[in-house]
Design a protein around this motif. Structure first.
Motif, PDB file in Angstrom:
ATOM      1  N   HIS A 191     -21.013 -36.764   6.871  1.00  0.00           N
ATOM      2  CA  HIS A 191     -21.025 -36.465   4.779  1.00  0.00           C
ATOM      3  C   HIS A 191     -19.786 -38.523   4.504  1.00  0.00           C
ATOM      4  CE1 HIS A 191     -17.541 -34.545   3.823  1.00  0.00           C
ATOM      5  NE2 HIS A 191     -16.716 -34.956   3.231  1.00  0.00           N
ATOM      6  N   GLY A 192     -20.571 -39.028   4.051  1.00  0.00           N
ATOM      7  CA  GLY A 192     -19.353 -39.970   3.937  1.00  0.00           C
ATOM      8  C   GLY A 192     -19.020 -39.867   2.738  1.00  0.00           C
ATOM      9  N   VAL A 193     -17.573 -40.636   2.967  1.00  0.00           N
ATOM     10  CA  VAL A 193     -15.866 -40.327   1.967  1.00  0.00           C
ATOM     11  C   VAL A 193     -16.013 -40.358   0.549  1.00  0.00           C
ATOM     12  CG1 VAL A 193     -14.928 -40.984   4.073  1.00  0.00           C
ATOM     13  CG2 VAL A 193     -15.746 -43.120   2.282  1.00  0.00           C
ATOM     14  N   HIS A 194     -17.463 -40.966   0.087  1.00  0.00           N
ATOM     15  CA  HIS A 194     -17.375 -40.599  -1.304  1.00  0.00           C
ATOM     16  C   HIS A 194     -18.967 -39.919  -1.685  1.00  0.00           C
ATOM     17  CE1 HIS A 194     -15.124 -44.375  -0.799  1.00  0.00           C
ATOM     18  NE2 HIS A 194     -15.793 -45.570  -1.037  1.00  0.00           N
ATOM     19  N   GLU A 195     -19.357 -38.813  -0.936  1.00  0.00           N
ATOM     20  CA  GLU A 195     -20.147 -37.770  -0.644  1.00  0.00           C
ATOM     21  C   GLU A 195     -19.998 -36.592  -1.189  1.00  0.00           C
ATOM     22  OE1 GLU A 195     -23.563 -39.027  -0.752  1.00  0.00           O
ATOM     23  OE2 GLU A 195     -22.949 -40.957  -0.589  1.00  0.00           O
ATOM     24  N   THR A 196     -20.956 -35.589  -2.277  1.00  0.00           N
ATOM     25  CA  THR A 196     -20.278 -34.746  -2.441  1.00  0.00           C
ATOM     26  C   THR A 196     -20.188 -33.462  -1.102  1.00  0.00           C
ATOM     27  OG1 THR A 196     -21.336 -34.422  -4.776  1.00  0.00           O
ATOM     28  CG2 THR A 196     -20.447 -32.830  -3.539  1.00  0.00           C
TER      29      THR A 196
END
Length: 279
Positions: A191-196
């Motif tokens: 998951h991306g660093v800004h994703e839940t």
């Protein structure tokens, strides 16, 4: 209810199944070979209950009946008792060194754990894994929350689905998949660093390839070397390294005691758990 048959697939290959005279089809039957063979038997009367102009008819033998059908309760007789006794006799028939038997045992343990109140949602992988659950999932007072994909390529997006279920439900999820699915869709845990980042555990049943093909027609016709390369396709992927690459905790669980301990623990964070089935 108490009359639901757990291991119906194997029961349809003998025993009381040889005495079947008629089948009432409600909805869409499963894709398992034993059910398809039953619905294609010319000596059996097939009646399909339908609420429209189409109904399931595997071999062109069914007689459609407009629904709904009113059920009449009658005392259980010897016919029902024979099926229940045969089903009870099948339970626990698992070869301890056989991958299929061990996979069924794991599926049974996972299902029982998820029938408990407060259990995580369950995402079941395609191919041989879901067939083990189909054989071993016992009816319970509380039904687990279960999700599974079905499509032309059943393993596509399975772990991504588990992540989506976790985000959508706002709770923990355990995904049970085969080793090929884990390899194919392992990056779905990334998951991306800004994703839940939901609480997702990928439980990988490692039987070194596509075990389902050993029980299909392919195994009886293909030359062994070709069968291994093109159908079972065993992989040598380091699942621990894969887990590290997506930021997941890696763990190996071998044996019923370790599995029971794992299933009793809450699912927190992202983890990838290997369950070796061979060796």
């Amino acid at each position: 209810g108490p009359n639901a048959l757990c291991d119906y697939q194997r029961l349809l290959d003998g025993g009381p199944a040889e005495r079947i005279e008629a089948v009432l089809v409600l909805g869409h039957p499963t894709l398992s070979r034993p059910v398809s063979r039953l619905l294609a038997r010319p000596d059996v009367r097939i009646v399909a209950v339908a609420d429209g102009s189409r109904w399931t008819d595997v071999a062109g033998l069914a007689r459609g009946v407009p629904g709904p059908v009113e059920a009449v309760r009658r005392p259980a007789g010897g016919w029902l008792r024979a099926w229940r006794e045969a089903d009870a006799g099948r339970r626990g028939v698992r070869g301890p060194r056989d991958a299929t038997g061990r996979k069924d045992a794991v599926a049974s343990a996972v299902w029982d754990a998820h029938c408990a109140p407060g259990a995580p949602a369950l995402v079941i992988g395609a191919s041989d894994v879901i067939r083990s659950f189909d054989r071993c999932a016992r009816p319970a007072d509380r039904a687990p929350t279960v999700v599974s994909n079905r499509g032309l390529a059943g393993i596509d997006g399975t772990l991504a689905t588990a992540v989506g279920v976790g985000i959508g439900l706002g709770g923990p999820v355990r995904a049970v998949v085969g080793d090929l699915t884990a390899v194919h869709d392992g990056l779905g845990l990334l998951h991306g660093v800004h994703e839940t980042a939901p609480d997702v555990q990928a439980l990988v049943l490692d039987d070194e390839g596509g075990a389902i093909f050993s029980r299909l027609e392919h195994a009886r016709t293909a030359e062994p070397a070709m069968f291994a390369r093109w159908f079972t396709t065993p992989q040598a992927v380091d699942l621990g390294a894969l887990a590290a690459a997506v930021g997941a905790v890696h763990r190996v669980v071998d044996g019923a005691v370790e599995l029971a301990r794992l299933l009793a623990e809450p699912v927190r964070g992202c983890s990838l758990v290997e369950v070796p089935l061979l060796g």
